[in-house]
Design a protein around this motif. Structure first.
Motif, PDB file in Angstrom:
ATOM      1  N   TYR A 134      -6.554  -1.360  -3.998  1.00 25.31           N
ATOM      2  CA  TYR A 134      -5.933  -1.441  -2.679  1.00 25.31           C
ATOM      3  C   TYR A 134      -6.483  -0.379  -1.727  1.00 25.31           C
ATOM      4  O   TYR A 134      -6.862   0.722  -2.155  1.00 25.31           O
ATOM      5  N   GLY A 135      -6.421  -0.685  -0.436  1.00 21.62           N
ATOM      6  CA  GLY A 135      -6.611   0.292   0.619  1.00 21.62           C
ATOM      7  C   GLY A 135      -7.812   1.180   0.449  1.00 21.62           C
ATOM      8  O   GLY A 135      -8.945   0.735   0.339  1.00 21.62           O
ATOM      9  N   TYR A 172      -0.850  -3.448   7.483  1.00 22.45           N
ATOM     10  CA  TYR A 172      -1.124  -4.149   6.231  1.00 22.45           C
ATOM     11  C   TYR A 172      -2.293  -5.132   6.381  1.00 22.45           C
ATOM     12  O   TYR A 172      -3.158  -5.224   5.502  1.00 22.45           O
ATOM     13  N   SER A 178       0.866  -1.174   0.000  1.00 18.04           N
ATOM     14  CA  SER A 178       0.000   0.000   0.000  1.00 18.04           C
ATOM     15  C   SER A 178       0.904   1.225   0.000  1.00 18.04           C
ATOM     16  O   SER A 178       2.134   1.095  -0.033  1.00 18.04           O
ATOM     17  N   GLU A 196      -5.590  -3.313   6.345  1.00 16.97           N
ATOM     18  CA  GLU A 196      -5.914  -2.826   5.009  1.00 16.97           C
ATOM     19  C   GLU A 196      -6.487  -3.939   4.130  1.00 16.97           C
ATOM     20  O   GLU A 196      -7.487  -3.758   3.449  1.00 16.97           O
ATOM     21  N   ASP A 253      -2.416   4.681  -2.977  1.00 14.67           N
ATOM     22  CA  ASP A 253      -2.905   3.304  -2.997  1.00 14.67           C
ATOM     23  C   ASP A 253      -3.302   3.016  -4.438  1.00 14.67           C
ATOM     24  O   ASP A 253      -4.164   3.698  -5.010  1.00 14.67           O
TER      25      ASP A 253
END
Length: 321
Positions: free
Chosen positions: A60-61, A220, A34, A223, A56
Motif C-alpha cells: 500500500y501507499g 485514498y 492506508s 494513493e 502503510d
C-alpha cells in the motif's frame, strides 16, 4: 501533524506516519485503506504520551510492493510489524492497534511474538486463535458451493479483480466503502451469482457519508492510483499458507491485555451469521480481554465512522494498561 518515516524492517521498507514521544503504539490498517484511516486517532494517542506509528501495510501507499503472492502471507506481514517495533523501539515492547485485515495482523503479531508486544487492540475482527481449517474452505462451503458470490473467492482469481478495481479507482472505492458502511441500506452489498464480479450490482451512493469527506476520498484515490491493487488483494490469496504457518502455535493463547471494538452493522460480525457474543468467542483464545465494545449503527469502518467514540475507548484502555 505526523511526520512520514521510511522504516527499513530488514525485509521490506514501510512508510509510517509518526507522531509523539513515549511508549510505541503501532497502528495497522485494513483493505482498502492506508495509514490515513487512523487520522483521527494519531494525534490524541500521541498527546496521551505515546509515540504513534501508523503504517502503510506492505503493498500500500508509500510502502514496498513486492510482486509475489507469498510476500503477503500473515507470517510476512507480522514480521513487518515486528521490524517496525525493533526499529522504532529497540529492546522494548510495543502496543498494537489494527482494523479489518490489520486486526488479524496485530492479533497474530502479539500471539506469535509476545516478546515484542505488550498489549493489542483489534477493530472489526475478533481474535479466534489457531484456525482449524483454511478460511478458503469455510467461505467456499458457505457461499461458492451454493452458487453464491463471495468477494474473497473473487479475489482468488489473479488479474481480473485488479483490473476491475483499477479501471476506475474512485468508483471502486466509493462503492466498496459505502457498501459496508453503517449508513448503507439493505442490498447495497448485493446477493448475487457466483460468476459475478465484485462491482456487479453494487450501489452507487451518490453522496458519501459525512465521515468520508471529498478530501478524504481524494486522498485514498490518489494513493491507489499510484500503488494499484495487486499487493492489497494478494493478502486474500494466502489463506492456505497462513493456515499452515499458524499450526505451529497450537496450544498457545493470547495473553497480553486486549481490546475489541466493532459495529453492530459490520459484516465482519454478520457475514457468516451474527456472532451473538464476540467477547465470549475471544475469551476462548485470549486470557486478558479487557473490553468488548459494539457500537450501535456503526458499519465496518469503525475508527472513521465513529472517530470520537473509538478514540475515547482506545485511550481509556491505554490508561488501564
Amino acid at each position: 501533524m505526523p511526520e512520514f518515516h521510511r522504516i527499513d524492517t530488514g525485509v521490506s521498507r514501510l512508510r509510517a506516519a509518526v507522531e509523539g514521544d513515549g511508549p510505541l503504539v503501532v497502528m495497522v490498517h485494513g483493505f482498502p485503506e492506508s495509514w490515513y484511516s487512523w487520522r483521527h486517532q494519531i494525534g490524541p494517542v500521541a498527546a496521551a504520551g505515546y509515540r504513534v506509528a501508523a503504517i502503510d501495510v506492505r503493498g500500500y501507499g508509500g510502502s514496498d510492493k513486492p510482486y509475489p503472492i507469498d510476500a503477503y502471507s500473515m507470517e510476512a506481514l507480522t514480521g513487518d510489524v515486528v521490524g517496525v517495533v525493533e526499529t522504532l523501539a529497540p529492546g522494548e515492547k510495543a502496543i498494537l492497534m489494527g482494523h479489518d485485515w490489520g486486526a488479524p495482523i496485530v492479533w497474530n503479531t502479539a500471539f506469535t511474538r509476545p516478546d515484542r508486544i505488550s498489549a493489542v487492540a483489534g477493530l472489526s475482527v475478533p481474535f479466534t486463535g489457531v484456525p482449524t481449517r483454511p478460511f478458503t474452505d469455510i467461505f467456499r462451503e458457505a457461499f461458492t458451493s451454493k452458487g453464491i458470490f463471495f468477494y474473497q473467492d473473487w479475489f482468488q482469481k489473479v488479474g481480473p479483480p485488479e483490473a476491475e478495481a483499477e479501471g476506475d479507482v474512485r468508483d471502486f472505492l466509493r462503492k466498496f466503502y459505502f457498501g459496508i458502511a453503517g449508513e448503507a441500506p439493505k442490498g447495497s452489498w448485493p446477493l448475487k451469482g457466483v460468476d459475478s464480479t465484485l462491482l456487479d450490482g453494487m450501489m452507487d451512493p451518490g453522496v458519501m457519508p459525512e465521515w468520508l469527506s471529498p478530501a478524504d476520498l481524494d486522498y485514498y484515490v490518489e494513493e491507489f492510483e499510484r500503488s494499484g491493487f495487486r499487493g492489497p488483494i494478494n493478502r486474500y490469496r494466502n489463506h492456505e499458507r497462513d493456515f499452515e504457518w499458524l499450526q505451529g502455535f497450537k496450544g498457545r493463547k493470547l495473553d497480553q491485555p486486549s481490546l475489541l471494538i466493532g459495529g453492530d452493522k459490520d459484516p465482519a460480525f454478520t457475514g457468516f451469521g451474527r456472532i451473538a457474543d464476540p467477547g465470549a468467542l475471544m475469551r476462548e483464545h485470549a486470557t486478558d480481554l479487557r473490553g468488548v465494545h459494539i457500537l450501535e449503527g456503526c458499519g465496518h469502518w469503525t475508527q472513521q465512522e465513529r472517530p470520537a467514540e473509538t478514540t475515547a475507548l482506545l485511550l481509556d484502555w491505554l490508561r488501564g494498561l
